[in-house]
Design a protein around this motif. Structure first.
Motif, PDB file in Angstrom:
ATOM      1  N   TYR A   1     -45.728 -36.178  18.135  1.00 32.05           N
ATOM      2  CA  TYR A   1     -46.027 -35.671  19.473  1.00 32.05           C
ATOM      3  C   TYR A   1     -44.929 -36.157  20.405  1.00 32.05           C
ATOM      4  O   TYR A   1     -44.941 -37.313  20.824  1.00 32.05           O
TER       5      TYR A   1
ATOM      6  N   LEU B   1     -37.527 -42.577  18.168  1.00 34.36           N
ATOM      7  CA  LEU B   1     -38.937 -42.320  17.886  1.00 34.36           C
ATOM      8  C   LEU B   1     -39.666 -43.636  17.681  1.00 34.36           C
ATOM      9  O   LEU B   1     -39.087 -44.602  17.192  1.00 34.36           O
ATOM     10  N   THR B   2     -40.943 -43.659  18.024  1.00 33.23           N
ATOM     11  CA  THR B   2     -41.779 -44.839  17.807  1.00 33.23           C
ATOM     12  C   THR B   2     -43.041 -44.392  17.087  1.00 33.23           C
ATOM     13  O   THR B   2     -43.593 -43.335  17.394  1.00 33.23           O
ATOM     14  N   GLY B   3     -43.464 -45.188  16.113  1.00 35.30           N
ATOM     15  CA  GLY B   3     -44.682 -44.890  15.379  1.00 35.30           C
ATOM     16  C   GLY B   3     -45.838 -45.730  15.912  1.00 35.30           C
ATOM     17  O   GLY B   3     -45.680 -46.924  16.173  1.00 35.30           O
ATOM     18  N   TYR B   4     -46.990 -45.100  16.068  1.00 36.34           N
ATOM     19  CA  TYR B   4     -48.189 -45.773  16.560  1.00 36.34           C
ATOM     20  C   TYR B   4     -49.308 -45.596  15.544  1.00 36.34           C
ATOM     21  O   TYR B   4     -49.516 -44.490  15.041  1.00 36.34           O
TER      22      TYR B   4
ATOM     23  N   LEU C   1     -41.706 -42.662   9.765  1.00 35.22           N
ATOM     24  CA  LEU C   1     -40.822 -42.872  10.912  1.00 35.22           C
ATOM     25  C   LEU C   1     -39.355 -42.841  10.474  1.00 35.22           C
ATOM     26  O   LEU C   1     -38.521 -42.202  11.122  1.00 35.22           O
TER      27      LEU C   1
ATOM     28  N   PRO D   1     -38.490 -48.378  17.793  1.00 34.25           N
ATOM     29  CA  PRO D   1     -37.592 -47.388  17.210  1.00 34.25           C
ATOM     30  C   PRO D   1     -36.453 -48.032  16.421  1.00 34.25           C
ATOM     31  O   PRO D   1     -36.203 -49.231  16.534  1.00 34.25           O
TER      32      PRO D   1
ATOM     33  N   GLU E   1     -54.638 -51.545  16.786  1.00 37.51           N
ATOM     34  CA  GLU E   1     -53.499 -50.713  17.146  1.00 37.51           C
ATOM     35  C   GLU E   1     -52.206 -51.469  16.884  1.00 37.51           C
ATOM     36  O   GLU E   1     -52.146 -52.690  17.007  1.00 37.51           O
TER      37      GLU E   1
ATOM     38  N   GLN F   1     -47.580 -50.717  16.370  1.00 40.17           N
ATOM     39  CA  GLN F   1     -46.477 -49.774  16.468  1.00 40.17           C
ATOM     40  C   GLN F   1     -45.266 -50.268  15.694  1.00 40.17           C
ATOM     41  O   GLN F   1     -45.141 -51.467  15.423  1.00 40.17           O
TER      42      GLN F   1
ATOM     43  N   ASP G   1     -41.879 -37.920  21.274  1.00 37.31           N
ATOM     44  CA  ASP G   1     -41.129 -38.973  20.587  1.00 37.31           C
ATOM     45  C   ASP G   1     -42.064 -40.007  19.950  1.00 37.31           C
ATOM     46  O   ASP G   1     -41.650 -41.115  19.619  1.00 37.31           O
ATOM     47  N   ALA G   2     -43.331 -39.638  19.749  1.00 34.96           N
ATOM     48  CA  ALA G   2     -44.331 -40.546  19.181  1.00 34.96           C
ATOM     49  C   ALA G   2     -44.892 -39.988  17.872  1.00 34.96           C
ATOM     50  O   ALA G   2     -45.360 -38.851  17.820  1.00 34.96           O
TER      51      ALA G   2
ATOM     52  N   VAL H   1     -47.890 -40.505  15.403  1.00 30.13           N
ATOM     53  CA  VAL H   1     -49.209 -41.106  15.556  1.00 30.13           C
ATOM     54  C   VAL H   1     -50.006 -41.014  14.258  1.00 30.13           C
ATOM     55  O   VAL H   1     -50.064 -39.960  13.629  1.00 30.13           O
TER      56      VAL H   1
END
Length: 181
Positions: free
Chosen positions: A21, A56-59, A45, A76, A71, A73, A23-24, A26
């Motif tokens: 979504y 990009l960052t993964g959550y 990622l 990047p 939660e 993350q 730059d994320a 999820v």
């Protein structure tokens, strides 16, 4: 998102990654955030990041434990780092197709986490994941059917020759880029 990556030496990585979504990246799970979802998010990622210069960052969101929220993350990372690390992970996979790759997920992650303090701590933490406590409802990695078949019932941690080296190669870069796990 469909992905086609040239890894060099005639190797291509082809597949699809969902959950992007903007730059994320999820991931949502009803399970606890442990080694398996961490590595899965990390790999996705890396694959996506290897194809773009946009950071990009993964959550990940999942079941929490105790006071810890569910939660976390990762990232990047740079495009070059992602591609280079993917090449190393593919080489480890290739080796694992021809011989035992002594890298159970939770045990390997525990080794890498513990190694940040000392080899002794790494051995202790890995041993704790390899063999479950009698009161634990979660089996240890030594009860995984694949490892039981290859190493025998209740094999000691010492049978995982090369665990430390593989754990460092796979988990250390991830540990450097994660928060909240």
């Amino acid at each position: 998102m469909d992905v086609v990556l040239d890894l060099g030496d005639g190797r291509r990585l082809v597949g699809a990654v969902s959950g992007l979504y903007g730059d994320a990246l999820v991931r949502i799970t009803y399970s606890s955030l442990r080694a398996k979802p961490a590595l899965a998010l990390w790999l996705d990622l890396l694959v996506l990041q290897a194809g773009t210069d946009t950071p990009l960052t993964g959550y990940a969101f999942g079941k929490g434990s105790g006071r810890q929220r569910g939660e976390a993350q990762v990232g990047p990372v740079s495009r070059e780092f992602a591609l280079d690390h993917l090449r190393r992970l593919v080489a480890i996979r290739d080796r694992g197709l021809t011989e035992l790759a002594p890298l159970p997920l939770a045990t390997g992650r525990a080794w890498a986490v513990g190694l940040g303090q000392s080899v002794r701590k790494a051995e202790w933490m890995a041993g704790d994941q390899w063999v479950a406590k009698d009161t634990s409802p979660v089996p240890g990695d030594n009860e995984d059917p694949a490892f039981v078949r290859l190493l025998g019932q209740k094999a000691p941690l010492s049978t995982l020759v090369g665990l430390g080296s593989l754990a460092q190669q796979v988990w250390t870069p991830l540990l450097a880029h994660e928060r909240g796990w």
